[in-house]
Design a protein around this motif. Structure first.
Motif, mmCIF file in Angstrom:
data_model
loop_
_atom_site.group_PDB
_atom_site.id
_atom_site.type_symbol
_atom_site.label_atom_id
_atom_site.label_comp_id
_atom_site.label_asym_id
_atom_site.label_seq_id
_atom_site.Cartn_x
_atom_site.Cartn_y
_atom_site.Cartn_z
ATOM 1 N N TYR A 11 -3.855 -17.405 -6.819
ATOM 2 C CA TYR A 11 -3.395 -16.050 -6.528
ATOM 3 C C TYR A 11 -1.974 -15.832 -7.010
ATOM 4 C CZ TYR A 11 -7.404 -14.351 -4.054
ATOM 5 O OH TYR A 11 -8.657 -13.907 -3.762
ATOM 6 N N LEU B 280 -8.497 3.617 -0.846
ATOM 7 C CA LEU B 280 -8.985 4.986 -0.672
ATOM 8 C C LEU B 280 -7.941 6.038 -1.006
ATOM 9 C CD1 LEU B 280 -11.025 4.585 2.586
ATOM 10 C CD2 LEU B 280 -11.891 4.971 0.321
ATOM 11 N N THR B 281 -6.656 5.738 -0.850
ATOM 12 C CA THR B 281 -5.679 6.815 -0.986
ATOM 13 C C THR B 281 -4.790 6.730 -2.218
ATOM 14 O OG1 THR B 281 -4.095 5.639 0.360
ATOM 15 C CG2 THR B 281 -5.558 7.140 1.490
ATOM 16 N N ARG B 282 -4.650 5.580 -2.822
ATOM 17 C CA ARG B 282 -3.725 5.513 -3.959
ATOM 18 C C ARG B 282 -4.436 5.923 -5.231
ATOM 19 N NH1 ARG B 282 1.187 3.196 -2.672
ATOM 20 N NH2 ARG B 282 1.699 4.068 -4.689
ATOM 21 N N SER C 110 -4.865 -3.901 -3.775
ATOM 22 C CA SER C 110 -5.489 -3.720 -2.459
ATOM 23 C C SER C 110 -6.809 -4.471 -2.384
ATOM 24 C CB SER C 110 -5.709 -2.239 -2.193
ATOM 25 O OG SER C 110 -4.498 -1.549 -2.304
ATOM 26 N N GLU D 72 -7.516 -7.211 -3.989
ATOM 27 C CA GLU D 72 -7.184 -8.628 -3.814
ATOM 28 C C GLU D 72 -6.802 -8.924 -2.363
ATOM 29 O OE1 GLU D 72 -7.711 -10.767 -6.011
ATOM 30 O OE2 GLU D 72 -8.032 -9.476 -7.732
ATOM 31 N N MET D 73 -6.090 -7.979 -1.740
ATOM 32 C CA MET D 73 -5.720 -8.169 -0.340
ATOM 33 C C MET D 73 -6.955 -8.219 0.554
ATOM 34 S SD MET D 73 -2.343 -5.932 0.137
ATOM 35 C CE MET D 73 -3.103 -5.008 1.407
ATOM 36 N N VAL E 89 0.823 -1.210 0.000
ATOM 37 C CA VAL E 89 0.000 0.000 0.000
ATOM 38 C C VAL E 89 0.855 1.258 0.000
ATOM 39 C CG1 VAL E 89 -1.612 1.283 1.414
ATOM 40 C CG2 VAL E 89 -1.991 -1.108 1.007
ATOM 41 N N TYR F 170 -6.160 11.873 1.445
ATOM 42 C CA TYR F 170 -5.362 11.012 2.309
ATOM 43 C C TYR F 170 -5.914 11.035 3.730
ATOM 44 C CZ TYR F 170 -1.123 8.666 3.771
ATOM 45 O OH TYR F 170 -0.230 7.761 4.253
ATOM 46 N N GLY G 218 2.017 8.266 -6.862
ATOM 47 C CA GLY G 218 1.785 9.084 -5.689
ATOM 48 C C GLY G 218 0.425 8.827 -5.081
ATOM 49 N N ILE G 219 0.122 9.566 -4.059
ATOM 50 C CA ILE G 219 -1.197 9.508 -3.448
ATOM 51 C C ILE G 219 -2.002 10.689 -3.950
ATOM 52 C CG2 ILE G 219 -0.437 8.297 -1.413
ATOM 53 C CD1 ILE G 219 -0.509 11.075 -0.040
ATOM 54 N N THR G 220 -3.294 10.643 -3.699
ATOM 55 C CA THR G 220 -4.169 11.667 -4.248
ATOM 56 C C THR G 220 -4.378 12.777 -3.239
ATOM 57 O OG1 THR G 220 -5.980 10.445 -3.346
ATOM 58 C CG2 THR G 220 -5.475 10.025 -5.633
ATOM 59 N N ILE H 258 -6.890 -6.506 10.392
ATOM 60 C CA ILE H 258 -5.774 -5.608 10.088
ATOM 61 C C ILE H 258 -5.475 -5.615 8.589
ATOM 62 C CG2 ILE H 258 -3.297 -5.288 10.438
ATOM 63 C CD1 ILE H 258 -3.736 -6.351 13.286
ATOM 64 N N LEU H 259 -5.488 -6.803 7.993
ATOM 65 C CA LEU H 259 -5.212 -6.899 6.555
ATOM 66 C C LEU H 259 -6.289 -6.168 5.754
ATOM 67 C CD1 LEU H 259 -3.282 -8.168 4.543
ATOM 68 C CD2 LEU H 259 -4.700 -10.171 4.496
ATOM 69 N N PHE H 260 -7.549 -6.291 6.189
ATOM 70 C CA PHE H 260 -8.642 -5.602 5.498
ATOM 71 C C PHE H 260 -8.473 -4.087 5.588
ATOM 72 C CE2 PHE H 260 -12.914 -4.060 4.811
ATOM 73 C CZ PHE H 260 -13.379 -4.894 3.819
ATOM 74 N N SER H 261 -8.061 -3.609 6.778
ATOM 75 C CA SER H 261 -7.890 -2.171 6.947
ATOM 76 C C SER H 261 -6.755 -1.645 6.068
ATOM 77 C CB SER H 261 -7.603 -1.846 8.402
ATOM 78 O OG SER H 261 -8.601 -2.373 9.214
ATOM 79 N N ILE H 262 -5.653 -2.392 6.007
ATOM 80 C CA ILE H 262 -4.536 -1.961 5.159
ATOM 81 C C ILE H 262 -4.988 -1.887 3.708
ATOM 82 C CG2 ILE H 262 -2.242 -2.591 4.352
ATOM 83 C CD1 ILE H 262 -1.716 -3.833 7.027
ATOM 84 N N GLY H 263 -5.759 -2.907 3.273
ATOM 85 C CA GLY H 263 -6.264 -2.885 1.908
ATOM 86 C C GLY H 263 -7.181 -1.705 1.657
ATOM 87 N N SER H 264 -7.991 -1.354 2.648
ATOM 88 C CA SER H 264 -8.916 -0.233 2.426
ATOM 89 C C SER H 264 -8.165 1.095 2.379
ATOM 90 C CB SER H 264 -10.000 -0.247 3.488
ATOM 91 O OG SER H 264 -9.823 0.762 4.394
ATOM 92 N N ILE H 265 -7.055 1.221 3.124
ATOM 93 C CA ILE H 265 -6.211 2.412 2.971
ATOM 94 C C ILE H 265 -5.730 2.514 1.531
ATOM 95 C CG2 ILE H 265 -3.994 3.453 3.589
ATOM 96 C CD1 ILE H 265 -4.263 2.395 6.325
ATOM 97 N N GLY H 266 -5.284 1.376 0.973
ATOM 98 C CA GLY H 266 -4.787 1.400 -0.399
ATOM 99 C C GLY H 266 -5.859 1.808 -1.386
ATOM 100 N N THR I 176 -10.704 4.654 7.248
ATOM 101 C CA THR I 176 -10.103 3.348 7.506
ATOM 102 C C THR I 176 -9.931 3.104 8.994
ATOM 103 O OG1 THR I 176 -8.948 3.461 5.432
ATOM 104 C CG2 THR I 176 -8.107 1.934 7.054
#
Lengths: 166, 102
Positions: A62, B25-27, B36, B38-39, A23, A95, A88-90, B15-23, A102
């Motif tokens: 996978y 929402l922000t990338r 993300s 897939e994660m 991420v 962010y 980058g990020i948006t 925790i894995l779900f939260s990390i994926g949701s950060i990805g 989250t």
């Protein structure tokens, strides 16, 4: 702390660390390759949970399928040399909002998981789950199984049609 | 023999779900968003397998099997859309794909 605990923590650390790299990394190839370790760690946890068939399926679908497809996507859409690799990020506002939502989501999940009193029944030590899964797929879950095969056929035709060069 | 309690597996998947949701929402790179997603699907699978193992019932693993099927179909179609998008717009950043925005 016995061996199973140590193996669990080992795979958990691998999963969380490599997921964070996926991420947060600025280089998309680093993300793609650390996704490999995430999938591998999840497969290890499946083995720890006596789910041998699912673990092997995880490795084949996978790592052998989806990850290769993603790396193909990276190769076809980014220039390997140059600044195109940087992702980058948006913006700061998105962010902050993404991080906040989250935090709420993850906090709720962890609170619910922690506060619920789950059943403590000892799991039945199974020898292999392949036989049970195979029997269920061809009896109780036959219709979803066939529907999944039609879905895969449709996805294959659709993907080939969309990605075709005009 | 299960000695690691069920909560630990659930916390790991949370925790894995939260990390994926950060990805998600922000990338802004569409491929990272795919990874993300897939994660996040993987973390849900982890929950299903954990419950299945602790209940001694293989039905959860069959659901995981179907989730994997849908994930594979999603990845194939999604990456085909990605390639078509890159061919027509020369970008895979989601914030630069705003043809519908007037």
């Amino acid at each position: 702390m016995n061996l199973v605990d140590i193996v669990f923590y080992f795979f958990a650390v691998i999963i969380v660390a490599s997921a964070a790299v996926v991420v947060l990394s600025k280089n998309i190839m680093y993300s793609a390759f650390s996704l490999l370790f995430t999938f591998f760690g999840v497969a290890g946890i499946y083995v720890l949970l006596n789910a041998d068939f699912i673990a092997v399926t995880q490795l084949m679908i996978y790592i052998g399928g989806i990850l290769v497809l993603i790396i193909f996507g990276v190769m076809l859409t980014t220039k390997i040399t140059g600044l195109e690799m940087k992702t980058g990020i948006t913006g700061k506002a998105q962010y902050a909002i993404g991080g906040l939502s989250t935090l709420v989501l993850g906090g709720t999940l962890i609170y619910v998981f922690n506060s619920t009193s789950w059943f403590k029944s000892p799991s039945v030590p199974t020898t292999s789950t392949v036989e049970a899964i195979g029997a269920s797929l061809l009896t109780n879950y036959l219709l979803p199984f066939e529907a999944a095969s039609v879905l895969l056929l449709l996805a294959m035709i659709g993907a080939a049609l969309i990605a075709r060069r005009k | 023999m299960q000695v690691v309690p069920l909560e630990y597996y659930l916390l790991l998947s949370g925790i894995l779900f939260s990390i994926g949701s950060i990805g998600v929402l922000t990338r802004r790179n569409m491929i990272i968003i795919f990874m993300s997603i897939e994660m996040m699907l993987n973390s849900v699978n982890l929950t299903l397998v954990a419950f299945s193992a602790f209940l001694g019932n293989p039905s959860g693993q069959i659901f995981v099997f179907f989730v994997m099927t849908v994930a594979a179909a999603e990845a194939a179609v999604g990456l085909a859309i990605l390639l078509a998008l890159f061919r027509s717009k020369k970008t895979i950043y989601v914030d630069e794909v705003n043809m519908l925005k007037w």
